[in-house]
Design an enzyme around this catalytic site. Structure first.
Site, PDB file in Angstrom:
ATOM      1  N   CYS A  50      51.365 -92.036  22.593  1.00  0.00           N
ATOM      2  CA  CYS A  50      52.333 -92.442  23.625  1.00  0.00           C
ATOM      3  C   CYS A  50      52.773 -93.898  23.485  1.00  0.00           C
ATOM      4  O   CYS A  50      53.978 -94.185  23.468  1.00  0.00           O
ATOM      5  CB  CYS A  50      51.789 -92.141  25.016  1.00  0.00           C
ATOM      6  SG  CYS A  50      50.364 -93.121  25.538  1.00  0.00           S
ATOM      7  N   HIS A  79      48.790 -92.997  30.317  1.00  0.00           N
ATOM      8  CA  HIS A  79      49.979 -92.578  29.563  1.00  0.00           C
ATOM      9  C   HIS A  79      51.128 -93.534  29.858  1.00  0.00           C
ATOM     10  O   HIS A  79      51.170 -94.187  30.907  1.00  0.00           O
ATOM     11  CB  HIS A  79      50.378 -91.160  29.974  1.00  0.00           C
ATOM     12  CG  HIS A  79      51.493 -90.576  29.151  1.00  0.00           C
ATOM     13  ND1 HIS A  79      51.371 -90.334  27.802  1.00  0.00           N
ATOM     14  CD2 HIS A  79      52.750 -90.186  29.498  1.00  0.00           C
ATOM     15  CE1 HIS A  79      52.509 -89.816  27.345  1.00  0.00           C
ATOM     16  NE2 HIS A  79      53.357 -89.724  28.354  1.00  0.00           N
ATOM     17  N   HIS A 109      59.026 -89.440  25.456  1.00  0.00           N
ATOM     18  CA  HIS A 109      57.646 -89.855  25.234  1.00  0.00           C
ATOM     19  C   HIS A 109      56.938 -88.895  24.300  1.00  0.00           C
ATOM     20  O   HIS A 109      57.386 -87.771  24.062  1.00  0.00           O
ATOM     21  CB  HIS A 109      56.886 -89.983  26.557  1.00  0.00           C
ATOM     22  CG  HIS A 109      57.024 -88.849  27.506  1.00  0.00           C
ATOM     23  ND1 HIS A 109      56.047 -88.480  28.401  1.00  0.00           N
ATOM     24  CD2 HIS A 109      58.044 -87.974  27.751  1.00  0.00           C
ATOM     25  CE1 HIS A 109      56.448 -87.472  29.142  1.00  0.00           C
ATOM     26  NE2 HIS A 109      57.658 -87.141  28.759  1.00  0.00           N
TER      27      HIS A 109
END
Length: 389
Positions: A301, A351, A362
């Protein structure tokens, strides 16, 4: 996470087809109910209950993989810092050893000078040895020698102690790296098991049951998105306080997660924000998700964030969502602009995604890849929003 979605691909990628299939199932069941009272309805009810149970299992496995990838990213970041500490400690030790050699040569030099000037004694043999410590141990003999020799021996002893301290520091730094590497391997083993469990479950989800499971997951996602939207509509009820750049203002917890009051002094959109969005979108569909990867074709991420911003002329961002959170300025959801970051978990630890202006781009999920999703409903609610300096 990708393996689970692949197993339900046709149902997830075609809502209309999934709904149509479900309508056919319902229609057939209603017809069966007329011919055989309760039998068809009971069967459909049983399948729906089974679908709900499978959806629970899939959600748990997906969350497990997300949690593991989160931990892996943190450990990778900490391992990177530990490796830098090893490199710094090694460089310091090399410098100290060079200084030690210089001090040893200095001792030899003044000892030879003393010998040549007539200060001949057996004790000078200790000063001429290559063993630095032996020279230092003979310091008691220096009363009969010149002040230069005493000074040289003192400097040699200090250099020797510095070298020993630096060596110990290097060994401790290396232990830290080894510990992080072991932790990473444990996380990888746990993730491999979660992936295998997901694959085993997904192989059993076929046909009509697959459609019902997909419909249940879509229902849950829609419900979560509605809860988040409702929480945002209620945002004015949150306490409004003056917000320092890197703190959270007026936060409260509700069905949609944390609601943050607008920052009264938000910074301008950072340089490279638009270019970062364009770069990240160019990676859409690429994968798989790989722990510690930062492009150009595989990412985790934060790896996607740092790669995208590097393409837009902003290299050097930290490879950890928590570090990105700490360096960004807190803003509210209503203040999001393209290129801003959206975070999950305490301190952004779980995240991070890039806001595109209408949704997210993402990398997420073990085995997954880069995807464009809605802001809400793809996972649990976000816990913070940030703008890079």
């Amino acid at each position: 996470m990708s393996s689970l979605h692949h197993a339900l691909h046709y149902a997830r990628t075609s809502t209309r087809r999934g709904v149509t299939a479900l309508a056919v199932v319902v229609g057939l069941t209603l017809t069966a109910t007329v011919l055989v009272p309760t039998a068809g309805a009971d069967e459909l009810g049983d399948k729906k209950a089974q679908a709900a149970k499978i959806a629970d299992q899939l959600d748990a496995l997906q969350s497990r993989q997300m949690d593991l990838s989160t931990q892996a990213e943190r450990v990778g970041y900490e391992q990177e810092k530990a490796s830098k500490a090893v490199a710094d400690a090694q460089a310091l030790l090399d410098q100290t050893n060079a200084d030690l050699d210089d001090k040893r040569d200095g001792v030899r030099r003044v000892a030879v000078e003393a010998y040549q000037n007539g200060n001949d004694s057996p004790e000078l043999d200790a000063l001429l040895t290559s063993d630095a410590s032996s020279g230092a141990q003979k310091k008691s003999y220096l009363e009969a020698t010149s002040g230069d020799i005493r000074d040289a021996i003192d400097a040699l002893g200090t250099a020797q102690q510095n070298a020993e301290d630096d060596k110990a520091r290097l060994e401790e730094a290396q232990k830290a790296v080894d510990a992080k590497a072991a932790e990473y391997e444990q996380l990888k083993a746990a993730n491999d098991k979660a992936v295998a469990d997901a694959q085993a479950l997904s192989s059993k989800v076929q046909g009509e049951l697959s459609t019902l499971v997909a419909a249940e997951q879509q229902r849950r996602a829609a419900e979560q998105a509605r809860a988040a939207e409702q929480a945002q509509r209620n945002a004015p009820a949150a306490a409004t306080v003056t917000t320092p750049n890197r703190s959270t203002a007026g936060a409260r917890t509700g069905g949609g997660g944390v609601v943050v009051a607008p920052n009264p002094n938000p910074p301008p959109v950072p340089r490279g924000a638009a270019g970062a969005v364009t770069a990240a979108m160019s990676r859409k569909g690429m994968g798989p998700y790989v722990w510690g990867a930062a492009g150009p074709t595989t990412f985790d991420c934060s790896g996607l964030v740092i790669w995208a911003y590097a393409q837009a002329g902003r290299p050097g961002l930290p490879h950890y969502s928590g570090a990105l959170y700490n360096m960004s300025t807190r803003i509210s959801r209503s203040q999001l602009q393209a290129g801003d970051l959206v975070f999950w978990g305490p301190g952004g630890s779980e995240h991070v995604a890039i806001y595109t202006g209408g949704g997210l781009i993402h990398a997420f999920g073990s085995g997954g890849g880069v995807r464009a999703t809605a802001l809400e409903g793809w996972w649990k609610p976000a816990t913070g929003y940030g703008r890079l300096p």
